[in-house]
Enzyme design. Structure first.
Site, PDB file in Angstrom:
ATOM      1  N   VAL A 105       0.839  -1.205   0.000  1.00 41.71           N
ATOM      2  CA  VAL A 105       0.000   0.000   0.000  1.00 41.71           C
ATOM      3  C   VAL A 105       0.872   1.251   0.000  1.00 41.71           C
ATOM      4  O   VAL A 105       0.384   2.367   0.131  1.00 41.71           O
ATOM      5  CB  VAL A 105      -0.968   0.014   1.219  1.00 41.71           C
ATOM      6  CG1 VAL A 105      -1.927  -1.166   1.163  1.00 41.71           C
ATOM      7  CG2 VAL A 105      -0.218   0.023   2.552  1.00 41.71           C
ATOM      8  N   HIS A 121      -4.421  -4.372  -1.940  1.00 38.19           N
ATOM      9  CA  HIS A 121      -4.749  -3.945  -0.576  1.00 38.19           C
ATOM     10  C   HIS A 121      -4.922  -2.428  -0.454  1.00 38.19           C
ATOM     11  O   HIS A 121      -4.929  -1.892   0.646  1.00 38.19           O
ATOM     12  CB  HIS A 121      -3.674  -4.450   0.399  1.00 38.19           C
ATOM     13  CG  HIS A 121      -3.593  -5.945   0.462  1.00 38.19           C
ATOM     14  ND1 HIS A 121      -2.525  -6.642   0.973  1.00 38.19           N
ATOM     15  CD2 HIS A 121      -4.476  -6.898   0.045  1.00 38.19           C
ATOM     16  CE1 HIS A 121      -2.755  -7.943   0.884  1.00 38.19           C
ATOM     17  NE2 HIS A 121      -3.918  -8.122   0.310  1.00 38.19           N
ATOM     18  N   CYS A 150     -14.085  14.225   3.325  1.00 38.26           N
ATOM     19  CA  CYS A 150     -14.468  14.159   1.913  1.00 38.26           C
ATOM     20  C   CYS A 150     -15.033  15.520   1.492  1.00 38.26           C
ATOM     21  O   CYS A 150     -15.404  16.341   2.345  1.00 38.26           O
ATOM     22  CB  CYS A 150     -15.531  13.079   1.758  1.00 38.26           C
ATOM     23  SG  CYS A 150     -16.131  12.864   0.077  1.00 38.26           S
ATOM     24  N   CYS A 152     -17.842  15.921   0.447  1.00 43.67           N
ATOM     25  CA  CYS A 152     -19.239  15.948   0.930  1.00 43.67           C
ATOM     26  C   CYS A 152     -19.302  16.228   2.431  1.00 43.67           C
ATOM     27  O   CYS A 152     -20.396  16.295   3.001  1.00 43.67           O
ATOM     28  CB  CYS A 152     -19.949  14.640   0.576  1.00 43.67           C
ATOM     29  SG  CYS A 152     -19.475  13.231   1.606  1.00 43.67           S
ATOM     30  N   THR A 190       7.351 -11.684  -1.300  1.00 42.96           N
ATOM     31  CA  THR A 190       6.158 -11.940  -0.478  1.00 42.96           C
ATOM     32  C   THR A 190       6.328 -13.266   0.262  1.00 42.96           C
ATOM     33  O   THR A 190       6.891 -14.217  -0.280  1.00 42.96           O
ATOM     34  CB  THR A 190       4.848 -11.944  -1.299  1.00 42.96           C
ATOM     35  OG1 THR A 190       3.757 -12.254  -0.428  1.00 42.96           O
ATOM     36  CG2 THR A 190       4.864 -12.909  -2.455  1.00 42.96           C
TER      37      THR A 190
HETATM   38  N1  APR Z   1      13.934  -8.624  -1.374  1.00 44.98           N
HETATM   39  C1  APR Z   1      12.906  -9.474  -1.594  1.00 44.98           C
HETATM   40  N2  APR Z   1      12.228 -10.081  -0.603  1.00 44.98           N
HETATM   41  C2  APR Z   1      12.608  -9.841   0.645  1.00 44.98           C
HETATM   42  C3  APR Z   1      13.690  -8.968   0.956  1.00 44.98           C
HETATM   43  C4  APR Z   1      14.363  -8.344  -0.127  1.00 44.98           C
HETATM   44  N3  APR Z   1      15.368  -7.500   0.077  1.00 44.98           N
HETATM   45  N4  APR Z   1      13.839  -8.944   2.295  1.00 44.98           N
HETATM   46  C5  APR Z   1      12.886  -9.764   2.803  1.00 44.98           C
HETATM   47  N5  APR Z   1      12.146 -10.298   1.822  1.00 44.98           N
HETATM   48  C6  APR Z   1      11.010 -11.207   1.915  1.00 44.98           C
HETATM   49  C7  APR Z   1      10.878 -11.961   3.221  1.00 44.98           C
HETATM   50  O1  APR Z   1      11.718 -13.112   3.210  1.00 44.98           O
HETATM   51  C8  APR Z   1       9.388 -12.316   3.238  1.00 44.98           C
HETATM   52  O2  APR Z   1       9.175 -13.548   2.579  1.00 44.98           O
HETATM   53  O3  APR Z   1       9.811 -10.446   1.834  1.00 44.98           O
HETATM   54  C9  APR Z   1       8.740 -11.177   2.405  1.00 44.98           C
HETATM   55  C10 APR Z   1       7.883 -10.230   3.210  1.00 44.98           C
HETATM   56  O4  APR Z   1       6.803 -10.925   3.741  1.00 44.98           O
HETATM   57  P1  APR Z   1       5.637 -10.210   4.564  1.00 44.98           P
HETATM   58  O5  APR Z   1       6.232  -9.261   5.545  1.00 44.98           O
HETATM   59  O6  APR Z   1       4.721 -11.278   5.075  1.00 44.98           O
HETATM   60  O7  APR Z   1       4.888  -9.308   3.460  1.00 44.98           O
HETATM   61  P2  APR Z   1       3.783  -9.710   2.414  1.00 44.98           P
HETATM   62  O8  APR Z   1       3.952 -11.084   1.904  1.00 44.98           O
HETATM   63  O9  APR Z   1       3.740  -8.605   1.431  1.00 44.98           O
HETATM   64  O10 APR Z   1       2.482  -9.639   3.308  1.00 44.98           O
HETATM   65  C11 APR Z   1       1.235  -9.774   2.672  1.00 44.98           C
HETATM   66  O11 APR Z   1       0.016  -9.316   4.667  1.00 44.98           O
HETATM   67  O12 APR Z   1       0.117  -8.053   6.542  1.00 44.98           O
HETATM   68  C12 APR Z   1      -0.542  -8.218   5.360  1.00 44.98           C
HETATM   69  O13 APR Z   1      -1.697  -6.679   4.030  1.00 44.98           O
HETATM   70  C13 APR Z   1      -0.428  -6.998   4.506  1.00 44.98           C
HETATM   71  O14 APR Z   1       0.107  -6.795   2.172  1.00 44.98           O
HETATM   72  C14 APR Z   1       0.467  -7.436   3.364  1.00 44.98           C
HETATM   73  C15 APR Z   1       0.185  -8.929   3.312  1.00 44.98           C
END
Ligand code: APR
Length: 247
Positions: A105, A121, A150, A152, A190
């Site tokens: 976000v 998100h 807003c 409104c 992710t």
């Molecule tokens: N480059 C790439 N990946 C990385 C790096 C890097 N430099 N450093 C860490 N990571 C990885 C971690 O190993 C982990 O797997 O990024 C990932 C981050 O995971 P999360 O913190 O769980 O984030 P995300 O998967 O985006 O979370 C999903 O959960 O909390 C909710 O809405 C929120 O959008 C978010 C969603």
């Protein structure tokens, strides 16, 4: 170290018509200075942040919610897009069928110059009216009044999907379509634990795509990947992109 013939080894060849879909998570913004959600150094380690982010019930248009978002917005306002964000802009410019899906976000993809971004998100730089439904850009932090209002007159809520809330249907349908149609699907930064985003790479695989994960750590998705590259996004993605053009 990136093998020079990665795309070929997956049975694909570089051309503008290749259908490419990318899913990003908090990891892509780490090298920009945005904190991740889970694990060490993450937002979850701050009890107050965890309490507010996890709170499952409305209202979201109150001062307390906005104080939390103002804290996050201030942090992110100091962050700039990194090489991974910019590489995705180059990829969008090259491929005719390119779709970027993000769980973030922070708005950094748009700041980098990406045009077609499906923000699953939402976006912390926008507010949404719970009365008339209007979405308003809120690029400045600190905001003059909390909660902001807003046109409104009704108090806005952050245009962000809270835990337990559904994703905008139109965005979800587009993201699922792009996942199904992908020939190459990249999963960047992710943990793959939050649905429905976590299902998108699997949907792509089931529909014949090759799926490459970029993450310094193994994730729950790793066992299913066509290829997992252990590395940081800002270092690895530009190298991977360059390797697409090398035999
Ligand atoms: N480059 C790439 N990946 C990385 C790096 C890097 N430099 N450093 C860490 N990571 C990885 C971690 O190993 C982990 O797997 O990024 C990932 C981050 O995971 P999360 O913190 O769980 O984030 P995300 O998967 O985006 O979370 C999903 O959960 O909390 C909710 O809405 C929120 O959008 C978010 C969603």
């Amino acid at each position: 170290m990136i093998n020079m013939s990665i795309l070929k080894s997956l049975g694909l060849s570089i051309n503008p018509k290749l259908h490419v879909t990318v899913l990003t998570g908090a990891g892509i913004s780490i090298e920009s200075g945005v904190p991740i959600f889970r694990g060490k150094g993450s937002m979850w380690e701050i009890p107050e942040a965890r309490r507010l982010a996890m709170r499952a019930s409305p209202p979201w248009n109150n001062k307390e919610t906005w104080e939390f978002y103002e804290w996050r917005r201030k942090l992110v306002s100091q962050c700039k897009p990194n090489a991974a964000h910019y590489t995705l802009v180059e990829m969008e410019n090259y491929f005719e069928n390119f779709c970027l899906i993000t769980q973030n976000v922070d708005g950094l993809h748009i700041k980098a110059g990406s045009k077609r971004v499906l923000e699953l998100h939402g976006n912390m730089w926008k507010g949404r009216c719970m009365k008339c439904g209007k979405i308003i850009d809120l690029p400045e932090t600190p905001l003059k009044t909390l909660p902001p209002c807003c046109e409104c007159g009704y108090p806005l809520r952050p245009h962000v999907v809270q835990f337990g809330e559904p994703i905008d249907n139109k965005i979800l349908i587009e993201a699922l379509k792009a996942s199904k149609e992908a020939e190459l699907f990249l999963v960047i930064g992710t943990s793959g634990v939050v649905s429905p985003a976590s299902q998108m790479p699997i949907l792509a695989l089931e529909n014949g795509a090759k799926v490459i994960e970029i993450n310094p750590n193994p994730t729950v998705l790793t066992p299913y990947m066509s290829l997992s590259i252990r590395g940081k996004a800002a270092e690895t993605l530009p190298k991977l992109w360059k390797s697409f053009f090398t035999d």
